[in-house]
Design a protein around this motif. Structure first.
Motif, short mmCIF file in Angstrom:
data_model
loop_
_atom_site.label_atom_id
_atom_site.label_comp_id
_atom_site.label_asym_id
_atom_site.label_seq_id
_atom_site.Cartn_x
_atom_site.Cartn_y
_atom_site.Cartn_z
N LYS A 81 68.89 12.54 97.70
CA LYS A 81 69.00 11.72 96.50
C LYS A 81 69.31 12.62 95.30
O LYS A 81 70.19 12.36 94.51
CB LYS A 81 67.68 10.99 96.28
N GLU A 96 72.51 12.72 92.94
CA GLU A 96 72.46 12.62 91.47
C GLU A 96 73.23 13.76 90.82
O GLU A 96 73.97 13.57 89.86
CB GLU A 96 71.00 12.62 91.00
N ASP A 101 65.69 -0.39 94.04
CA ASP A 101 66.34 -0.58 92.74
C ASP A 101 65.73 0.35 91.70
O ASP A 101 66.43 0.93 90.87
CB ASP A 101 66.17 -2.03 92.25
N GLN A 146 64.40 3.18 92.22
CA GLN A 146 64.87 4.55 92.46
C GLN A 146 66.20 4.80 91.76
O GLN A 146 66.47 5.90 91.30
CB GLN A 146 65.06 4.78 93.96
N ARG A 147 67.05 3.77 91.74
CA ARG A 147 68.41 3.97 91.22
C ARG A 147 68.57 3.49 89.79
O ARG A 147 69.68 3.40 89.29
CB ARG A 147 69.39 3.23 92.12
N LEU A 148 67.44 3.21 89.16
CA LEU A 148 67.48 2.57 87.85
C LEU A 148 68.32 3.33 86.83
O LEU A 148 69.06 2.73 86.06
CB LEU A 148 66.04 2.41 87.34
N GLN A 176 70.66 5.54 87.42
CA GLN A 176 72.00 5.94 87.83
C GLN A 176 73.03 5.03 87.18
O GLN A 176 72.87 3.80 87.19
CB GLN A 176 72.14 5.84 89.35
N PHE A 178 76.25 2.78 86.37
CA PHE A 178 77.07 1.80 87.09
C PHE A 178 76.32 1.06 88.20
O PHE A 178 76.93 0.50 89.08
CB PHE A 178 78.34 2.44 87.66
N ARG A 179 75.01 1.10 88.16
CA ARG A 179 74.27 0.28 89.12
C ARG A 179 73.75 -0.91 88.36
O ARG A 179 72.93 -0.76 87.45
CB ARG A 179 73.06 1.05 89.66
N THR A 180 74.23 -2.04 88.70
CA THR A 180 73.77 -3.21 87.96
C THR A 180 73.50 -4.37 88.89
O THR A 180 74.16 -4.53 89.91
CB THR A 180 74.80 -3.61 86.88
N ASN A 181 72.50 -5.15 88.54
CA ASN A 181 72.21 -6.38 89.26
C ASN A 181 72.33 -7.57 88.34
O ASN A 181 72.06 -8.70 88.73
CB ASN A 181 70.79 -6.35 89.85
N GLY A 225 75.69 -1.52 84.04
CA GLY A 225 74.88 -0.51 84.70
C GLY A 225 74.80 0.78 83.91
O GLY A 225 74.56 1.85 84.47
#
Ligand code: ADP
Ligand code: MG
Length: 550
Positions: free
Chosen positions: A304, A308, A478, A480-482, A484, A486-489, A495
């Motif tokens: 991970k 990153e 989620d 964990q990747r908060l 990062q 361009f990660r969006t829900n 993101g």
């Protein structure tokens, strides 16, 4: 034991003579036997008494053996001196001494026996003491040569016995000492081995030649989140490292390779973890195959981190370029949405065309926003640190949100900003941006309504603001990747909000801690250093437990 043997020997002799006495017609002059037996019993009692008083084993044994030698001399005297069949009894005492007191004791006992026997023979030979009457045999006349030959052979026999016996018993003693030392070494080695196996951070499993687990170390149980009894005896394929055919493939490779390294995703507690492992054949001391060792590590966190870092690198590299491109897109985009806006007002448009115009305008707006966020992320503005009222900034931002279209009647914003004014050093625009990102995320996490609670506190060197929402929360993955990018829900998300907020807080020497649980809500605590406080390293934490929202 010596005492017991002595009593048994003497009692046997006594019983034998009694039987002879009563079965034989003639009355035998064997009173001397009763005498020696009595004397021996008396001495035995004395030895026991002495043993109570004197604790030294050596001394006690020396006394017993000396007493025995004297009794034996008496027996030899009564049974014919040089002709006595009982001179072999000296050997018993010499052997006992050699065994229990080793060479020195044996040689001393042999010397004692030789002196007593020699003295007795001389005294008898020279007629100083009379020879008792013999009934078993007719004494042969003693010549001086026979006397000395007899003494000499006994002398040689006694010493030889002492030397041989003590040699053997010393050897035995050394061997048993070595055995004890070896056993100790073995125990230490085993303890060391155990320590090493227990304390290495890697998981270790040993497998039988058939592939069943025979051992697992604590780190292994920790990594696999399994107890020993859930692992031992199970097949390697069941543990998730291999499929059955991969295992047989690995086995055939191990016949010509010393080690096989691999990585695979193993499901642990319902989550895939990246495990790196190595298999080596296990051999017995004499080189026979006895199974395999499997050494493994959990590489998930490392991977991970690696990802990153890789992302950061990539972002830096493409940052400049894409910033340029983004600018290039923005200008024509402004022209497109401006034109659409003008056209939309035209009367010639059918309702259908009007709708299409709206779509152009809405999507242009969305694209523009994405680009703005993106630019902020890849090219953060220069931070202008000035004194500003952080509490007032927070209130303003919440006012803005309260009046925005995003807030429905189902949403409430509760604030507890105390003190209402608090000055810190920082870039007011950027901090406001953080407030906006966090408050908007909270709203978006509650699409069907809910409550956002914003509270502040001053704790030591830091000014803290808590955003507590009752929204949908986040799964551990989620979470964990908060941060990062361009990660969006969220439906219209880019993101980038959290990534930007993180960056801004870090540059201000502050931190962010997120606690969230799926379906229950999220609490985000940000902290900013109060004026004059030493700048602290950024504190970023993500937990999947929620503190009691007070
Ligand atoms: P965006 O809002 O553009 O999606 P963010 O970086 O602000 O990007 O957020 C990233 C993701 O983190 C969101 O898409 C959402 O899944 C999650 N998230 C952020 N804040 C919350 C929150 N308060 N509650 C639930 N999920 C959240
Ligand atoms: Mg957001």
């Amino acid at each position: 034991m010596l005492t017991a043997v002595r009593v048994v020997v003497v009692t046997t002799l006594l019983m034998a003579s009694l039987i002879i006495q009563y079965t034989s017609r003639e009355v035998l002059p064997i009173n001397y036997l009763y005498l020696t037996a009595g004397l021996t019993y008396a001495l035995t009692l004395l030895y026991i008494a002495v043993g109570r008083v004197i604790r030294s084993r050596k001394f006690h044994l020396a006394i017993q053996i000396s007493g025995d030698l004297i009794v034996e001399t008496l027996l030899v005297y009564f049974t014919g001196g040089l002709d006595s069949p009982f001179s072999f009894l000296y050997l018993v005492s010499i052997i006992t001494a050699s065994m229990l007191l080793y060479r020195r004791g044996g040689l001393l006992a042999a010397s004692g026996a030789v002196m007593l026997y020699g003295a007795l023979a001389d005294l008898l030979y020279y007629g100083v003491i009379p020879l008792p009457d013999q009934i078993w045999f007719v004494p042969t006349p003693w010549t001086s040569s026979r006397l000395y030959l007899n003494i000499a052979t006994n002398f040689a026999g006694y010493y030889a016995t002492a030397l041989l016996t003590s040699y053997l018993s010393e050897k035995l003693q050394r061997t048993s000492q070595e055995l004890v030392a070896n056993r100790q070494n073995l125990a230490e080695l085993r303890a060391l081995n155990q320590n090493v196996v227990d304390s290495i951070p890697s998981g270790l499993i040993t497998l039988s030649p058939g592939g069943a687990a025979t051992f697992i170390n604590p780190a292994g149980m920790q990594i696999l989140q399994l107890d020993a009894h859930n692992v031992l005896g199970r097949d390697v394929a069941e543990l998730g490292f291999f499929s059955a055919e991969q295992w047989s493939h690995a086995l055939s490779r191990l016949s010509y390779e010393a080690v096989i390294r691999r990585e695979s995703d193993v499901m642990i507690l319902g989550e895939p973890r990246a495990l790196g492992f190595a298999i080596t054949p296990l051999k017995t001391i004499d080189g026979k195959a006895s199974g395999y060792t499997l050494i493994f590590q959990d590489l998930t966190e490392m991977k991970k981190l690696e990802a990153e870092l890789r992302l950061k690198d990539r972002m830096a590299a493409v940052g400049e370029l894409s910033a340029g491109i983004a600018h290039e897109i923005r200008n024509p985009l402004a022209a497109i949405s401006g034109s659409a806006q003008v056209l939309k007002k035209s009367e010639a448009l059918t309702p259908q065309e009007q709708r299409l115009m709206s779509i152009i305008m809405r999507e242009s707006e969305r694209l523009n926003k994405s680009i703005a966020d993106f630019l902020r992320f890849v090219k953060p503005q220069e931070k202008r640190a000035l004194d500003f009222d952080v509490a007032a900034s927070l209130s303003e931002t919440l006012d803005l949100l309260t009046n925005s279209a995003e807030l429905t009647p189902h949403h409430t914003i509760e604030r507890d900003i105390d003190p209402p004014s608090f000055t810190i050093l920082g870039d007011a625009d950027q901090i406001r941006q953080v407030f906006w990102n966090l408050a908007r995320n909270a709203m978006q996490a509650m699409p069907n309504g809910g409550a956002l609670k914003v509270t502040t506190e001053v704790a030591g060197d830091s000014y803290r603001i808590l955003f507590i929402d009752s929204g949908r929360g986040m799964s551990p993955a989620d979470l964990q990747r908060l941060f990062q990018p361009f990660r969006t829900n969220f439906p219209s998300g880019t993101g980038l909000g959290m990534a930007i907020s993180y960056r801004i807080l870090q540059e201000h020497g502050g931190g962010i801690v997120v606690a969230s649980r799926e379906g229950e809500g999220t609490t985000i605590t940000i902290s900013l250093p109060v004026r004059g406080a030493a700048t602290m390293p950024a504190d970023v934490r993500r937990t999947d437990s929620l503190p009691a929202a007070g």
